[in-house]
Design an enzyme around this catalytic site. Structure first.
Site, PDB file in Angstrom:
ATOM      1  N   LYS A  10       0.854  -1.185   0.000  1.00 32.02           N
ATOM      2  CA  LYS A  10       0.000   0.000   0.000  1.00 32.02           C
ATOM      3  C   LYS A  10       0.892   1.237   0.000  1.00 32.02           C
ATOM      4  O   LYS A  10       2.063   1.212   0.400  1.00 32.02           O
ATOM      5  CB  LYS A  10      -0.930   0.038   1.221  1.00 32.02           C
ATOM      6  CG  LYS A  10      -0.236   0.041   2.593  1.00 32.02           C
ATOM      7  CD  LYS A  10       0.253   1.380   3.070  1.00 32.02           C
ATOM      8  CE  LYS A  10       0.850   1.317   4.476  1.00 32.02           C
ATOM      9  NZ  LYS A  10       1.533   2.563   4.897  1.00 32.02           N
ATOM     10  N   ASP A 141      -3.356  -0.966  10.330  1.00 28.24           N
ATOM     11  CA  ASP A 141      -3.548  -1.002   8.880  1.00 28.24           C
ATOM     12  C   ASP A 141      -4.224  -2.280   8.389  1.00 28.24           C
ATOM     13  O   ASP A 141      -4.686  -2.324   7.239  1.00 28.24           O
ATOM     14  CB  ASP A 141      -2.194  -0.887   8.163  1.00 28.24           C
ATOM     15  CG  ASP A 141      -1.545   0.473   8.338  1.00 28.24           C
ATOM     16  OD1 ASP A 141      -2.211   1.390   8.860  1.00 28.24           O
ATOM     17  OD2 ASP A 141      -0.365   0.611   7.962  1.00 28.24           O
TER      18      ASP A 141
END
Length: 285
Positions: A10, A141
């Protein structure tokens, strides 16, 4: 039967720190987007009733490894729900591409992929919300990777809403060092008072990362890498680093810059994706 599952990287397209909490953590606003590049997990479900990590990390006991912790959390949740098949076990091998301490979310993504993959392979029937709730116990996350869609996150990262940023091409570069997140957040010079804004407001202005100034000050390698990349394209730190990225409109532009990179720079080119490769894999099964 061995099954193969992506654990994508990401990027934090922007990251603003809006305040420090009483518990010592920080409130933030950040925009996550996935890349078509990352780690790969090879999972063989079996009836052994045990979990075997075939690729342990040196110096990291299995009990501390996010992959093993994720699998055990899923087992426990499925037992409580009454949906864990008798003897459910697995052998798991990690093909690691993402650097540790790089700000690309490798460990969180690996954990999320284990939760999603084993939930499918064992048919434990946990919902996405239930998997995300397990994920937050592993890291802030992890729920973003579980849900599998680009997202605007607030709080400590647990308040998530889907987002649709432009899917650009990125040159992601690593300066050859690892940065521990606490080292950035403990720095007295860290910006902690960015104004709280709506996603629409944030999308209308140039993106920025509040951690970048501290990372550049503390790590000359990061400073040198950003100084080089900024000559070619808008470039920023991702997360708390150490990786940085430059954004391009085409793959050819990104690859041309990478081809001319100094020898001390290690990097790759990838496409930004709003739908995670993990979700694409799951929907194709």
């Amino acid at each position: 039967m061995i099954t193969t599952w992506p654990a994508p990287a990401k990027l934090n397209l922007f990251l603003y720190i809006t305040g420090r909490r009483a518990d010592g953590y920080h409130n933030l606003q950040t925009l996550f987007q996935f890349l078509d590049y990352g780690d790969t997990l090879h999972i063989t479900p079996d009836n052994s009733g045990t979990l075997t990590l075939l690729t342990p990390l040196a110096g990291v006991p299995d009990g501390d490894n996010l992959i093993v912790r994720a699998a055990r959390l899923l087992q426990q949740a499925a037992v409580e729900k009454g949906t864990l098949p008798a003897g459910a076990g697995a052998q798991i091998a990690l093909e690691k591409r993402l650097p540790m301490g790089g700000g690309l979310g490798g460990g969180s993504s690996d954990a999320a992929t284990v939760l999603v993959a084993l939930n499918h392979l064992w048919q434990t029937a946990l919902s996405v919300d239930e998997l995300a709730a397990l994920g937050i116990r592993l890291g802030a996350d992890v729920p973003v990777f579980v849900r599998g869609h680009a997202a605007f996150a607030e709080g400590v990262g647990e308040v998530i809403q889907p987002a649709e940023p432009a899917e650009k091409w990125y040159l992601v570069a690593h300066p050859g060092i690892s940065i521990a997140t606490p080292d950035i957040f403990r720095d007295a010079g860290l910006t902690r008072n960015s104004p709280i804004r709506t996603l629409d407001e944030l999308l209308q202005q140039p993106f920025h990362n509040d951690c970048e100034a501290v990372a550049r000050k503390r790590f000359r390698e990061v400073d040198a890498l950003l100084s080089w990349l900024l000559e070619y394209a808008p470039s920023r730190l991702t997360g708390t680093g150490a990786c940085v990225f430059a954004e391009f409109n085409t793959e050819a532009e990104a690859r041309q810059v990478l081809e001319h990179a100094p020898k001390w720079i290690s990097g790759f080119v990838a496409r930004g994706l709003n739908l995670s490769p993990l979700q694409r894999t799951l929907s194709g099964l």
